[in-house]
Design a protein around this motif. Structure first.
Motif, PDB file in Angstrom:
ATOM      1  N   UNK A   4     -21.753 -19.462   0.416  1.00  0.00           N
ATOM      2  CA  UNK A   4     -21.445 -19.231  -0.993  1.00  0.00           C
ATOM      3  C   UNK A   4     -21.921 -20.429  -1.796  1.00  0.00           C
ATOM      4  N   UNK A   5     -22.645 -20.164  -2.874  1.00  0.00           N
ATOM      5  CA  UNK A   5     -23.072 -21.201  -3.812  1.00  0.00           C
ATOM      6  C   UNK A   5     -22.237 -21.056  -5.080  1.00  0.00           C
ATOM      7  N   UNK A   6     -21.527 -22.125  -5.469  1.00  0.00           N
ATOM      8  CA  UNK A   6     -20.750 -22.134  -6.716  1.00  0.00           C
ATOM      9  C   UNK A   6     -21.422 -23.162  -7.624  1.00  0.00           C
ATOM     10  N   UNK A   7     -22.161 -22.681  -8.601  1.00  0.00           N
ATOM     11  CA  UNK A   7     -22.997 -23.540  -9.459  1.00  0.00           C
ATOM     12  C   UNK A   7     -23.156 -22.877 -10.816  1.00  0.00           C
ATOM     13  N   UNK A   8     -22.819 -23.585 -11.912  1.00  0.00           N
ATOM     14  CA  UNK A   8     -22.838 -22.970 -13.231  1.00  0.00           C
ATOM     15  C   UNK A   8     -24.239 -22.865 -13.827  1.00  0.00           C
ATOM     16  N   UNK A   9     -25.178 -23.667 -13.340  1.00  0.00           N
ATOM     17  CA  UNK A   9     -26.562 -23.566 -13.807  1.00  0.00           C
ATOM     18  C   UNK A   9     -27.217 -22.389 -13.094  1.00  0.00           C
ATOM     19  N   UNK A  10     -27.430 -21.308 -13.822  1.00  0.00           N
ATOM     20  CA  UNK A  10     -27.930 -20.079 -13.205  1.00  0.00           C
ATOM     21  C   UNK A  10     -29.270 -20.289 -12.518  1.00  0.00           C
ATOM     22  N   UNK A  27     -26.384 -15.121   1.419  1.00  0.00           N
ATOM     23  CA  UNK A  27     -25.915 -16.045   0.390  1.00  0.00           C
ATOM     24  C   UNK A  27     -25.382 -15.307  -0.822  1.00  0.00           C
ATOM     25  N   UNK A  28     -24.150 -15.636  -1.219  1.00  0.00           N
ATOM     26  CA  UNK A  28     -23.562 -15.156  -2.458  1.00  0.00           C
ATOM     27  C   UNK A  28     -23.571 -16.292  -3.478  1.00  0.00           C
ATOM     28  N   UNK A  29     -23.511 -15.930  -4.763  1.00  0.00           N
ATOM     29  CA  UNK A  29     -23.507 -16.925  -5.843  1.00  0.00           C
ATOM     30  C   UNK A  29     -22.391 -16.616  -6.825  1.00  0.00           C
ATOM     31  N   UNK A  30     -21.660 -17.654  -7.227  1.00  0.00           N
ATOM     32  CA  UNK A  30     -20.712 -17.572  -8.339  1.00  0.00           C
ATOM     33  C   UNK A  30     -21.062 -18.677  -9.328  1.00  0.00           C
ATOM     34  N   UNK A  34     -13.496 -20.476 -11.257  1.00  0.00           N
ATOM     35  CA  UNK A  34     -12.489 -19.437 -10.997  1.00  0.00           C
ATOM     36  C   UNK A  34     -13.051 -18.324 -10.130  1.00  0.00           C
ATOM     37  N   UNK A  35     -14.245 -17.839 -10.478  1.00  0.00           N
ATOM     38  CA  UNK A  35     -14.873 -16.795  -9.656  1.00  0.00           C
ATOM     39  C   UNK A  35     -15.176 -17.315  -8.252  1.00  0.00           C
ATOM     40  N   UNK A  36     -15.629 -18.567  -8.181  1.00  0.00           N
ATOM     41  CA  UNK A  36     -15.931 -19.156  -6.887  1.00  0.00           C
ATOM     42  C   UNK A  36     -14.706 -19.298  -6.019  1.00  0.00           C
ATOM     43  N   UNK A  37     -13.599 -19.726  -6.626  1.00  0.00           N
ATOM     44  CA  UNK A  37     -12.347 -19.856  -5.878  1.00  0.00           C
ATOM     45  C   UNK A  37     -11.877 -18.503  -5.367  1.00  0.00           C
ATOM     46  N   UNK A  38     -11.908 -17.490  -6.234  1.00  0.00           N
ATOM     47  CA  UNK A  38     -11.469 -16.154  -5.823  1.00  0.00           C
ATOM     48  C   UNK A  38     -12.334 -15.608  -4.688  1.00  0.00           C
ATOM     49  N   UNK A  39     -13.646 -15.792  -4.806  1.00  0.00           N
ATOM     50  CA  UNK A  39     -14.535 -15.319  -3.744  1.00  0.00           C
ATOM     51  C   UNK A  39     -14.244 -16.053  -2.438  1.00  0.00           C
ATOM     52  N   UNK A 181     -24.478 -10.061   2.080  1.00  0.00           N
ATOM     53  CA  UNK A 181     -23.792 -10.591   0.904  1.00  0.00           C
ATOM     54  C   UNK A 181     -22.925  -9.496   0.289  1.00  0.00           C
ATOM     55  N   UNK A 182     -22.026  -9.915  -0.643  1.00  0.00           N
ATOM     56  CA  UNK A 182     -21.049  -8.942  -1.118  1.00  0.00           C
ATOM     57  C   UNK A 182     -21.602  -7.934  -2.103  1.00  0.00           C
TER      58      UNK A 182
END
Length: 226
Positions: A4-10, A27-30, A34-39, A181-182
């Motif tokens: 999982x990649x949690x990164x605000x820069x798209x 690989x999933x991306x948030x 908050x979205x990253x934590x939930x995932x 991926x989801x």
């Protein structure tokens, strides 16, 4: 292996995802904390790449702390634009396993990811073995009895995950969770089809013992001595 990649820069997040997909990681991306934590709490990831500076009040340090408090123990690689020792220490103290300072090279990113993923399997190194079957996770090469076997991307991912979990019975849903991926709409019969093709390459052409076992109604495992 599923990341999982949690990164605000798209742009950064999507490029990292594409690089990881090319290296045969699911690989999933948030794009926010908050979205990253939930995932992270609802999916079973093998590793998380977490940007320290995230918007909307939940930065990477907070996400990391909440995950560790919830008992999630997957490796966390923290990305940060801050190069001060104090900031790095803060991330490590929050529960991150390693950090990488932006801008970074993808070669270094991949090296750190692979190092973190090897930690629970230090005795295995980059070569996984089951009987006379070997999988070189660095070179992405599979051999049985010395003979090179050509695998598709999904076949490779399935085989690597089975070999990293040697002798463990893995359900179809478990494999779906770790290999796709989801966003993927995968049904159990698709897993059966992929596994049938993998078994046709790993077991059928060879005289040695069957390695990949289908336990009807329960799932699959790999073992030279079931």
């Amino acid at each position: 292996m599923k990341l999982l990649v949690i990164e605000d820069n798209h742009k950064v997040a999507n490029v990292v995802r594409d690089v990881l997909n090319a290296e045969l990681f699911a690989t999933d991306v948030c794009y926010d904390g908050e979205d990253g934590l939930n995932a992270s709490l609802n999916e079973d990831y093998d590793l998380i790449i977490l940007d320290r500076m995230l918007p909307d009040g939940m930065d990477g340090v907070t996400v990391c702390q909440k995950l560790r408090k919830a008992g999630r123990c997957m490796p966390i690689l923290m990305l940060t634009a801050k190069d001060q020792v104090k900031q790095r220490v803060e991330g490590l103290n929050a529960g991150a396993d390693d950090y990488l300072i932006k801008p970074f090279s993808f070669d270094e990113l991949l090296a750190r990811i692979n190092a973190l993923l090897r930690r629970p399997h230090d005795s295995l190194g980059s070569i996984l073995r089951v009987g006379d079957l070997t999988l070189d996770t660095a070179g992405k090469r599979c051999r049985r009895n010395g003979q090179l076997i050509t695998l598709s991307a999904k076949e490779y991912l399935l085989l690597e995950y089975l070999m990293r979990n040697k002798s463990k019975l893995l359900s179809k849903q478990h494999l779906i969770t770790h290999i796709w991926d989801f966003d993927a709409d995968i049904l159990p019969n698709a897993v059966e089809a992929h596994m049938a093709r993998l078994r046709a390459k790993i077991d059928k052409p060879f005289k040695g013992p069957q390695l990949i076992h289908n336990v009807r109604g329960l799932g699959y495992k790999i073992d030279a001595d079931p």
